[in-house]
Design an enzyme around this catalytic site. Structure first.
Site, PDB file in Angstrom:
ATOM      1  N   CYS A   1      11.295  60.683 -58.208  1.00  0.00           N
ATOM      2  CA  CYS A   1      12.475  60.034 -58.551  1.00  0.00           C
ATOM      3  C   CYS A   1      11.945  58.509 -58.789  1.00  0.00           C
ATOM      4  O   CYS A   1      12.715  57.693 -58.544  1.00  0.00           O
ATOM      5  CB  CYS A   1      13.180  59.956 -57.253  1.00  0.00           C
ATOM      6  SG  CYS A   1      13.948  61.761 -57.077  1.00  0.00           S
ATOM      7  N   ASP A   2      10.823  58.210 -59.152  1.00  0.00           N
ATOM      8  CA  ASP A   2      10.408  56.881 -59.560  1.00  0.00           C
ATOM      9  C   ASP A   2      10.207  56.844 -61.122  1.00  0.00           C
ATOM     10  O   ASP A   2       9.590  57.700 -61.678  1.00  0.00           O
ATOM     11  CB  ASP A   2       9.184  56.489 -58.998  1.00  0.00           C
ATOM     12  CG  ASP A   2       8.857  55.055 -58.951  1.00  0.00           C
ATOM     13  OD1 ASP A   2       9.111  54.457 -60.261  1.00  0.00           O
ATOM     14  OD2 ASP A   2       8.466  54.393 -57.922  1.00  0.00           O
TER      15      ASP A   2
END
Ligand SMILES: *Cc1c(COP(=O)(O)O)cnc(C)c1O
Length: 376
Positions: A324-325
């Site tokens: 989730c980056d």
């Protein structure tokens, strides 16, 4: 991908993502380097991949080891390396780690500053020291920039000071940048080193060793010259600048020793587009920047990819990891294509990933395990 790795993946169907390293390829790289550069002593740069079976295999072949920390020294000792085959090559060390290395019998240390030299003099009296100089890294796909090394003028003064501190001023080192594609860089770097030998000889300091570092290539998407060409260029540089009075030669290959030996197998998690009818698909794998592919930073290292549908018609993709980056995009600017037949659940292999992957993988970012390695 070697037949041995293909068979292993087929037979064991390991959970993905995983890295599979063929130790026979590591051995072959070592033997090839010995053959093409018979005058050089090989210090494997442990940071490239410190997996115990790799260190064991190289130790069995008689390799020496370039280490950067107490931890790496311990790994080499555990593999059976004798301390005379270990160099503490990091220019940034804690004095207590220098003391640990000295206690363990290590006698070869790198430095590039007066303060580091003082630490070595205090914690490793009488040890052999070599000074790392700054060189051009242009042409390197993974440059090591200005973080390491000092100017040759300063290095001369520091090596003089080393003698006054009771150390053995042993030689000069440099690193032309990793995955160096400009073969001209070795000539100018060796030239700088040779000039230092002359200047110091006038002060009655006889340097003995040139450490040529790494920079030798693995095989990514962009073609590279064969290793024989690299060896040729290196030896021509040495003989040009040193004539008949050849110094001891050290090389510290990391990438070229293990890169091509490894394959990461991953799985397609999602294929999507950002607009209805977009031509460009986003392909998300279960491995990304935080799973070991850190060298895709700035899209520097461009790995070769394999899908089960290679050879079929395809189109452009953006390749990304599963976390989730938003930094976890592998290739967006670099043109990569994949077949239209590619589907979720397909296995994608990332080739030549034996170097600088497993240890770069995060411990548990987003709950993902660090990259598993199988050495076979
Ligand atoms: C990283 C490193 C190496 C290995 O470089 P490669 O280009 O991977 O071969 C060698 N020597 C030193 C001092 C290093 O820091």
């Amino acid at each position: 991908m070697t037949a041995k790795i293909a068979r292993f993946l087929e037979d064991t169907q390991p959970p993905t993502p995983c890295l599979v390293v063929d130790l026979d390829v590591v051995e072959e790289s070592y033997r090839t380097l010995r053959t093409v550069l018979p005058l050089a002593r090989i210090f494997y740069a442990v940071k490239a991949n410190p997996a115990a079976p790799i260190l064991d295999r190289l130790n069995g072949l008689g390799s020496s080891f370039d280490t950067a920390s107490r931890g790496e020294i311990e790994m080499c000792l555990r593999a059976g390396a004798t301390p005379d085959r270990i160099s503490f090559g990091n220019t940034i060390k804690k004095e207590r780690d220098i003391a640990f290395a000295y206690e363990a019998g290590v006698r070869l240390f790198a430095f590039d500053s007066a303060a580091e030299l003082a630490k070595i003099a205090a914690a490793a009296p009488g040890a052999k020291v070599f000074c790392r100089i700054l060189v051009e890294c242009e042409g390197a796909e993974w440059p090591l920039s200005k973080k390491f090394g000092c100017s040759p003028e300063m290095a001369v003064e520091l090596l003089s000071a080393a003698r006054d501190l009771g150390l053995d001023p042993y030689g000069v080192s440099f690193h032309v940048g990793s995955q160096q594609t400009n073969l001209g860089q070795w000539d100018s770097a060796v030239g700088r080193a040779a000039a230092m030998f002359s200047v110091l000889a006038e002060r009655d300091i006889a340097l003995k060793m040139v450490n040529l570092g790494g920079g030798f290539p693995a095989h990514y998407r962009q073609g590279v010259e064969p290793i024989e060409r690299y060896a040729d260029v290196v030896m021509t540089a040495i003989t040009t600048h040193f004539g008949n009075d050849l110094p001891e030669i050290i090389i510290e290959p990391g990438r070229s020793m293990v890169g091509d030996a490894g394959v990461i197998q991953s799985e397609v998690v999602l294929i999507s587009t950002k607009e209805i009818g977009d031509e460009k698909r986003w392909v998300y794998l279960d491995v990304g920047k935080f799973g070991g592919l850190a060298e895709t930073m700035d899209e520097a290292i461009k790995y070769k990819l394999r899908t089960p549908h290679d050879g079929q018609v395809g189109g452009p993709i953006v390749l990304a990891g599963p976390t989730c980056d938003s930094a976890d995009i592998l290739y967006e600017k670099t043109e990569y294509e994949m077949p239209f037949a590619l589907k979720i659940g397909d296995k994608v292999e990332i080739l030549s990933t034996g170097a600088y992957t497993s240890t770069y993988s995060a411990v548990c970012f987003n709950g993902f395990e660090p990259l598993r390695t199988y050495c076979i």
